[in-house]
Scaffold this motif. Structure first.
Motif, PDB file in Angstrom:
ATOM      1  N   THR A   1       0.822  -1.226   0.000  1.00 34.68           N
ATOM      2  CA  THR A   1       0.000   0.000   0.000  1.00 34.68           C
ATOM      3  C   THR A   1       0.848   1.265   0.000  1.00 34.68           C
ATOM      4  O   THR A   1       0.343   2.363   0.154  1.00 34.68           O
ATOM      5  CB  THR A   1      -0.920   0.022   1.233  1.00 34.68           C
ATOM      6  OG1 THR A   1      -0.136  -0.169   2.408  1.00 34.68           O
ATOM      7  CG2 THR A   1      -1.967  -1.076   1.138  1.00 34.68           C
TER       8      THR A   1
ATOM      9  N   TYR B   1     -10.302  -1.260  -6.321  1.00 36.69           N
ATOM     10  CA  TYR B   1      -9.864   0.123  -6.371  1.00 36.69           C
ATOM     11  C   TYR B   1      -8.333   0.158  -6.442  1.00 36.69           C
ATOM     12  O   TYR B   1      -7.643  -0.688  -5.843  1.00 36.69           O
ATOM     13  CB  TYR B   1     -10.337   0.885  -5.136  1.00 36.69           C
ATOM     14  CG  TYR B   1     -11.845   0.970  -5.002  1.00 36.69           C
ATOM     15  CD1 TYR B   1     -12.665   0.944  -6.132  1.00 36.69           C
ATOM     16  CD2 TYR B   1     -12.454   1.091  -3.754  1.00 36.69           C
ATOM     17  CE1 TYR B   1     -14.044   1.044  -6.019  1.00 36.69           C
ATOM     18  CE2 TYR B   1     -13.838   1.187  -3.627  1.00 36.69           C
ATOM     19  CZ  TYR B   1     -14.623   1.151  -4.770  1.00 36.69           C
ATOM     20  OH  TYR B   1     -15.985   1.240  -4.654  1.00 36.69           O
ATOM     21  N   THR B   2      -7.810   1.146  -7.167  1.00 36.53           N
ATOM     22  CA  THR B   2      -6.364   1.232  -7.339  1.00 36.53           C
ATOM     23  C   THR B   2      -5.889   2.681  -7.261  1.00 36.53           C
ATOM     24  O   THR B   2      -6.632   3.616  -7.541  1.00 36.53           O
ATOM     25  CB  THR B   2      -5.922   0.655  -8.696  1.00 36.53           C
ATOM     26  OG1 THR B   2      -6.625   1.334  -9.746  1.00 36.53           O
ATOM     27  CG2 THR B   2      -6.203  -0.833  -8.786  1.00 36.53           C
TER      28      THR B   2
ATOM     29  N   GLU C   1      -0.298   1.675  -9.512  1.00 34.72           N
ATOM     30  CA  GLU C   1      -0.254   0.205  -9.518  1.00 34.72           C
ATOM     31  C   GLU C   1      -0.557  -0.397  -8.147  1.00 34.72           C
ATOM     32  O   GLU C   1      -0.620  -1.622  -7.992  1.00 34.72           O
ATOM     33  CB  GLU C   1       1.126  -0.287  -9.995  1.00 34.72           C
ATOM     34  CG  GLU C   1       2.267  -0.086  -9.011  1.00 34.72           C
ATOM     35  CD  GLU C   1       2.902   1.292  -9.113  1.00 34.72           C
ATOM     36  OE1 GLU C   1       4.030   1.455  -8.597  1.00 34.72           O
ATOM     37  OE2 GLU C   1       2.278   2.195  -9.693  1.00 34.72           O
TER      38      GLU C   1
ATOM     39  N   VAL D   1      -2.888  -1.594  -5.247  1.00 32.82           N
ATOM     40  CA  VAL D   1      -4.272  -2.060  -5.123  1.00 32.82           C
ATOM     41  C   VAL D   1      -4.774  -1.768  -3.717  1.00 32.82           C
ATOM     42  O   VAL D   1      -4.117  -2.104  -2.721  1.00 32.82           O
ATOM     43  CB  VAL D   1      -4.375  -3.567  -5.413  1.00 32.82           C
ATOM     44  CG1 VAL D   1      -5.806  -4.066  -5.208  1.00 32.82           C
ATOM     45  CG2 VAL D   1      -3.907  -3.859  -6.832  1.00 32.82           C
TER      46      VAL D   1
END
Length: 338
Positions: free
Chosen positions: A119, A169-170, A173, A175
């Motif tokens: 993240t 949702y992104t 790159e 996720v």
């Protein structure tokens, strides 16, 4: 002469050019393009294209003329141009309320914000970036402040591609973990509701600068109490006229906002009981040899501090008396709000 005094040589030349364009576009072309084509040796199609180009030029000139008139009023009165409805205080309050809405989501992201978890990432300029940066800016810029209510909006993460429409949702790159999807959706709904409180016409002369997470490195490395959301408001000649610094990860959140022209001072701070006037904030605990000598000779003490917004709040809170940055550079999204 008047425009030269008010806007300088370049401004005077620009305004003069606009005047010439207005004179050209005031020329009424006959309805029959055939007459013009014969006299100017142009095809009928070329004449029609010329008419379209002149019409477009006139529209552009009219818009620029309106903006120049606003700038002229600003220079002549020395005051910020704002519609009767809305105020900078209202704008600060709405921005603060938006940060309150964003805080639960930011805190949830913070618990899982690591490069190992997927993240967060290290950008090419060696600065950190997280899903929090992308989504917070997206909600502020594309939803809270959207709708042509402001002159311009500038964000630190303007090049980021955020998708919170289709799942998964992104953010670029990265996720967004499925466990956050409901929280993202509910937060977005509240932000959209807050957007309805912003007057549609009162802030056309304002440029907004947004730093969604000031101190992302700290955010991604377990030092979230030093991070802040920064929102700055500049007038049409680039002067900061209002701003907000909001630490979402202190408990409770600490923040400051205000607008000098309206005598507006707002906030909830972690005030030092005895202000440390002899403290000098030092970037990430490091100082240049020059600044180190200054601190030593004046008998001051070093106070380690992280992130621009946090340092500004630390000064307001009395945790130090000064901050001198003699290395590196600064960005408007990191300084406009503070």
């Amino acid at each position: 002469v008047k425009t030269h005094k008010m806007f300088g040589r370049r401004g005077a030349i620009f305004i003069s050019c606009l005047a010439v364009l207005q004179g050209l576009t005031a020329f009424k072309l006959p309805s029959s393009s055939r007459i013009i084509s014969r006299k100017l040796h142009m095809s009928t199609t070329d004449v029609e294209e010329l008419k379209k180009s002149l019409a477009l030029a006139l529209e552009t000139v009219n818009k620029q003329t309106q903006r120049i008139a606003e700038l002229e009023r600003y220079v002549s009165t020395g005051s910020f141009i704002c519609a009767t409805q809305g105020s900078l205080k209202d704008l600060c309050q709405i921005s603060k309320d938006a940060c309150d809405v964003l805080t639960p989501m930011v805190r949830a992201f913070y618990q899982k914000c690591t490069t190992a978890y997927g993240t967060a990432k290290l950008k090419s300029d060696a600065t950190f970036f997280s899903i929090a940066d992308g989504i917070v800016q997206h909600m502020l810029v594309e939803h809270l402040f959207s709708g042509n209510k402001f002159g311009h909006i500038v964000g630190e993460e303007d090049e980021t591609n955020v998708n919170i429409v289709t799942k998964p949702y992104t953010v670029d790159e990265l996720v967004v973990p499925e466990e956050f999807e409901v929280l993202v959706e509910s937060t977005l709904l509240q932000i959209k509701q807050l957007a309805n409180r912003i007057d549609s016409n009162a802030y056309k002369g304002i440029t907004i600068f947004v730093d969604p997470i000031d101190g992302t490195r700290e955010f991604a490395t377990g030092k979230g109490q030093f991070c802040s959301i920064l929102v700055g408001y500049n007038n049409m000649i680039g002067e900061p006229v209002a701003g907000l610094i909001y630490r979402p990860l202190t408990n409770p959140p600490t923040w400051a906002a205000g607008a000098k022209s309206e005598n507006c001072v707002m906030g909830y701070l972690d005030l030092q009981k005895t202000p440390n006037h002899n403290g000098v904030l030092v970037t990430d605990g490091q100082v240049s040899s020059f600044l180190d000598n200054v601190i030593t000779e004046l008998g001051f003490e070093k106070v380690p501090a992280y992130a621009s917004g946090n340092r500004a709040l630390m000064l307001i809170e009395g945790k130090a008396g000064a901050y001198i940055r003699d290395t590196g550079g600064v960005a408007k999204w990191g300084t406009s709000g503070p």
